[in-house]
Design an enzyme around this catalytic site. Structure first.
Site, short mmCIF file in Angstrom:
data_model
loop_
_atom_site.label_atom_id
_atom_site.label_comp_id
_atom_site.label_asym_id
_atom_site.label_seq_id
_atom_site.Cartn_x
_atom_site.Cartn_y
_atom_site.Cartn_z
NE ARG A 228 -3.94 -0.98 0.27
CZ ARG A 228 -4.95 -1.20 -0.81
NH1 ARG A 228 -4.59 -1.92 -1.77
NH2 ARG A 228 -5.87 -0.75 -0.63
CD GLU A 257 -1.87 4.62 -6.24
OE1 GLU A 257 -2.74 4.06 -6.85
OE2 GLU A 257 -1.02 3.60 -5.72
CG HIS A 276 -2.20 0.63 -7.98
ND1 HIS A 276 -2.58 1.53 -6.72
CD2 HIS A 276 -2.19 -0.64 -7.75
CE1 HIS A 276 -2.97 0.44 -5.87
NE2 HIS A 276 -2.91 -0.70 -6.25
#
Length: 316
Positions: A228, A257, A276
């Site tokens: 994470r 993000e 990601h």
């Protein structure tokens, strides 16, 4: 009387909707809701932030949320617990994709492929700064030995690294030479050549990778984050890389993000940024529905979750 609703935040193929109707015929499948239907939602796939306050009132009929992701830190866990809502996640669904991503990153770095791709843009044939490493001489530390960590250890074993693990208690697992409790992370890090973070985000792991931790890393280490983003303090990471406290960082998740275009990480030679994508999984619907349908059978029969139930107090 209104029909009970299974509300999904994303569409699924008709073959799965048919199976759901066979298992639980008294439920209606919905991917959109009218205001009047919110109170009839008993089962939810994914999470709808816009309806959060209405789904979690004291009069809500919501009884089970099936997360589409493995991580559930973005969900209102405390309120779900107060409302006695069951929560299950998609743990294991992404284990092959993420493990293969990590192996790809390691091999790209260790065999000079990443650097060669950068040199290709400059038509550069020879580079005196290129280094080459082999995995059979490496100590690999997997921080987070859940389903993904165990699969990574299994896939990495034939390449010959010595594999170590970090988990909550230090309990032993196959394919790991040694496993340690998370409280010993500072002691273990200096001897590790490759450090992979796959931890879930909890109050204990938020900001875990900070200046203090980076300062004890092996200066030649490769750090990979597929866990994470908020487990890493970005400013401390950048500072540590600038101080050469470790050699290279491959980052797939970030505190913010998308990664802002002003972030120094974009321009650093000792950083690989991927957007990601490590968890992107072919045949997602089939793999996800294996989890959901098994849980639906159990819920329909006993109002219990068969697999991947999340401990709402722990957050995983």
């Amino acid at each position: 009387m209104s029909k009970k609703i299974i509300y999904s935040t994303r569409p699924f193929r008709q073959e799965f909707i048919t199976q759901i109707a066979t298992i639980a015929p008294e439920f209606s499948w919905q991917t959109t809701l009218k205001k009047s239907q919110i109170s009839d939602v008993e089962i939810m796939l994914g999470w709808d932030r816009e309806l959060e306050s209405e789904l979690l009132t004291k009069d809500s009929n919501l009884r089970w949320v099936q997360s589409i992701s493995a991580g559930v830190d973005y969900l209102p866990l405390e309120q779900l617990s107060k409302n006695n809502v069951l929560l299950s996640n998609a743990s294991g669904l992404h284990r092959d994709s993420i493990s293969q991503h990590v192996l790809g990153v390691i091999l790209s770095d260790y065999r000079g492929i990443h650097k060669s791709a950068l040199n290709q843009e400059q038509h550069l044939w020879k580079d005196s700064t290129m280094t080459y490493r082999t995995l059979e001489q490496a100590n690999l530390l997997i921080i987070g030995t859940g389903k993904i960590g165990q699969r990574l250890a299994e896939l990495a074993t034939p390449f010959g690294p010595t594999i170590f693990g970090i988990n909550t208690s230090g309990h032993k697992l196959p394919n790991f030479k040694e496993t340690y409790p998370i409280g010993q992370l500072h002691e273990v890090l200096p001897d590790m050549d490759i450090v992979v973070n796959i931890l879930p985000l909890t109050p204990e792991t938020t900001g875990l990778f900070n200046a203090q931790l980076f300062s004890v890393m092996n200066p030649e280490a490769l750090f990979i984050n597929v866990g994470r983003g908020k487990s890493v303090v970005t400013e401390d990471l950048i500072a540590a890389l600038n101080k050469q406290q470790f050699r290279f960082a491959a980052l797939d998740v970030f505190e913010e993000e998308p990664l802002p275009d002003t972030s120094p990480l974009w321009m650093m030679d000792n950083v690989l940024v991927t957007p990601h994508l490590s968890g992107m999984t072919p045949n997602f619907q089939e793999k996800f529905m294996q989890i959901f349908l098994e849980n639906l059978k159990s819920y329909h029969k006993e109002q219990k979750i068969a697999i991947n139930q999340v401990n709402l107090n722990k957050g995983y």
